[in-house]
Write a protein that holds these residues in place. Sequence first.
Motif, PDB file in Angstrom:
ATOM      1  N   UNK A   1     -70.284 -37.118 -22.401  1.00 43.39           N
ATOM      2  CA  UNK A   1     -70.871 -36.947 -23.729  1.00 43.39           C
ATOM      3  C   UNK A   1     -70.057 -37.687 -24.780  1.00 43.39           C
ATOM      4  N   UNK A   2     -68.760 -37.769 -24.554  1.00 49.70           N
ATOM      5  CA  UNK A   2     -67.876 -38.385 -25.534  1.00 49.70           C
ATOM      6  C   UNK A   2     -67.539 -39.834 -25.175  1.00 49.70           C
ATOM      7  N   UNK A   3     -68.362 -40.433 -24.317  1.00 50.82           N
ATOM      8  CA  UNK A   3     -68.161 -41.836 -23.939  1.00 50.82           C
ATOM      9  C   UNK A   3     -66.753 -42.053 -23.412  1.00 50.82           C
ATOM     10  N   UNK A   4     -66.397 -41.249 -22.394  1.00 50.94           N
ATOM     11  CA  UNK A   4     -65.046 -41.289 -21.871  1.00 50.94           C
ATOM     12  C   UNK A   4     -65.000 -41.913 -20.488  1.00 50.94           C
ATOM     13  N   UNK A   5     -63.771 -42.054 -19.995  1.00 51.73           N
ATOM     14  CA  UNK A   5     -63.544 -42.637 -18.677  1.00 51.73           C
ATOM     15  C   UNK A   5     -63.350 -41.505 -17.685  1.00 51.73           C
ATOM     16  N   UNK A   6     -64.129 -41.518 -16.599  1.00 50.40           N
ATOM     17  CA  UNK A   6     -64.120 -40.402 -15.658  1.00 50.40           C
ATOM     18  C   UNK A   6     -63.868 -40.899 -14.241  1.00 50.40           C
ATOM     19  N   UNK A   7     -63.004 -40.166 -13.535  1.00 51.23           N
ATOM     20  CA  UNK A   7     -62.822 -40.389 -12.102  1.00 51.23           C
ATOM     21  C   UNK A   7     -62.757 -39.015 -11.444  1.00 51.23           C
ATOM     22  N   UNK A   8     -63.834 -38.614 -10.782  1.00 48.69           N
ATOM     23  CA  UNK A   8     -63.940 -37.275 -10.192  1.00 48.69           C
ATOM     24  C   UNK A   8     -63.621 -36.225 -11.253  1.00 48.69           C
TER      25      UNK A   8
ATOM     26  N   UNK B   1     -60.897 -36.058 -13.052  1.00 50.44           N
ATOM     27  CA  UNK B   1     -59.991 -36.613 -14.062  1.00 50.44           C
ATOM     28  C   UNK B   1     -60.806 -37.316 -15.138  1.00 50.44           C
ATOM     29  N   UNK B   2     -60.588 -36.937 -16.380  1.00 49.59           N
ATOM     30  CA  UNK B   2     -61.320 -37.578 -17.480  1.00 49.59           C
ATOM     31  C   UNK B   2     -60.375 -37.913 -18.618  1.00 49.59           C
ATOM     32  N   UNK B   3     -60.617 -39.054 -19.218  1.00 49.88           N
ATOM     33  CA  UNK B   3     -59.783 -39.561 -20.302  1.00 49.88           C
ATOM     34  C   UNK B   3     -60.658 -39.757 -21.535  1.00 49.88           C
ATOM     35  N   UNK B   4     -60.249 -39.164 -22.658  1.00 46.76           N
ATOM     36  CA  UNK B   4     -61.004 -39.262 -23.904  1.00 46.76           C
ATOM     37  C   UNK B   4     -60.223 -40.136 -24.881  1.00 46.76           C
ATOM     38  N   UNK B   5     -60.544 -41.422 -24.931  1.00 45.45           N
ATOM     39  CA  UNK B   5     -59.775 -42.348 -25.782  1.00 45.45           C
ATOM     40  C   UNK B   5     -59.792 -41.978 -27.262  1.00 45.45           C
ATOM     41  N   UNK B   6     -60.919 -41.493 -27.756  1.00 41.36           N
ATOM     42  CA  UNK B   6     -61.022 -41.199 -29.192  1.00 41.36           C
ATOM     43  C   UNK B   6     -60.039 -40.118 -29.623  1.00 41.36           C
TER      44      UNK B   6
ATOM     45  N   UNK C   1     -47.629 -40.800 -25.687  1.00 38.89           N
ATOM     46  CA  UNK C   1     -48.441 -41.957 -26.057  1.00 38.89           C
ATOM     47  C   UNK C   1     -48.417 -43.063 -25.005  1.00 38.89           C
ATOM     48  N   UNK C   2     -47.231 -43.470 -24.556  1.00 38.96           N
ATOM     49  CA  UNK C   2     -47.139 -44.587 -23.621  1.00 38.96           C
ATOM     50  C   UNK C   2     -47.771 -44.255 -22.266  1.00 38.96           C
ATOM     51  N   UNK C   3     -47.581 -43.032 -21.783  1.00 38.62           N
ATOM     52  CA  UNK C   3     -48.193 -42.634 -20.511  1.00 38.62           C
ATOM     53  C   UNK C   3     -49.713 -42.634 -20.640  1.00 38.62           C
ATOM     54  N   UNK C   4     -50.211 -42.125 -21.777  1.00 41.21           N
ATOM     55  CA  UNK C   4     -51.665 -42.134 -21.994  1.00 41.21           C
ATOM     56  C   UNK C   4     -52.198 -43.564 -22.015  1.00 41.21           C
ATOM     57  N   UNK C   5     -51.497 -44.453 -22.700  1.00 42.71           N
ATOM     58  CA  UNK C   5     -51.964 -45.831 -22.806  1.00 42.71           C
ATOM     59  C   UNK C   5     -51.931 -46.549 -21.453  1.00 42.71           C
TER      60      UNK C   5
END
Length: 229
Positions: free
Chosen positions: A132-139, A141-146, A161-165
């Motif tokens: 819904x939030x236009x995120x990156x998903x792998x099974x 695991x989901x990443x919400x860049x915004x 920050x660096x680990x997230x990036x």
Amino acid sequence: MTDDAAKILVVDDEETLCEALKFNLEEAGYRVDVAYSAEDALALDLSDYALILLDIMMGDISGLQLASILKKKRSTADIPIIFCTAKDNEEDMVKGLDIGADDYIAKPYSMANVMARVRSVLRRAGVAKARKQDCIVHDGLSLLPASKSCFIDGAEVKLPRKEFEILHLLLSHKGEIISRDNILKRIWPEEVVVLDRVVDVNITRLRAKLGEYGRNIVTRVGYGYGFME
């Protein structure tokens, strides 16, 4: 258990069963509250929960009625619900699913079955939220860049920050190997001197925090790192 663990509400008028569910769910790493009636549940801030385990047969307000109330409110409409009830006939199952319940478990049930259902529903909910939030998903695991957030099976994983990036970079190029030099240029673009070793250290920390998904971050000696299926 951490403050980032998924928060679950158990609603059932059987106190012994509530305590058993609470104990087992907390042992699995979740944060758990209990309510012994729909009225008690409605007195809580329900928007704060990642999942609700709900009995059908209760007092003045049934589980079906409570679920209907929740699904009609914007703040609680997306909270997944699992019905746990002794009423295992098809009519109740259909009613519950029609209201919007995500799963249905008939009593008596094993705790192993409940735990498996909880993990499955939280995983699906996490994926749905991410999409819904236009995120990156792998099974799971989901990443919400915004919002710079990372979730595993619905529970947030705090990343510096660096680990997230780095994770964002690898997931955005899933299946590709990215060199250390490229990672350094992308993640530390303004640093004058950054050793290659800093990439390795951050990758090691990231793997540890991602649990089972840590093994998806692979090393290709002499080349770099990648996120693989």
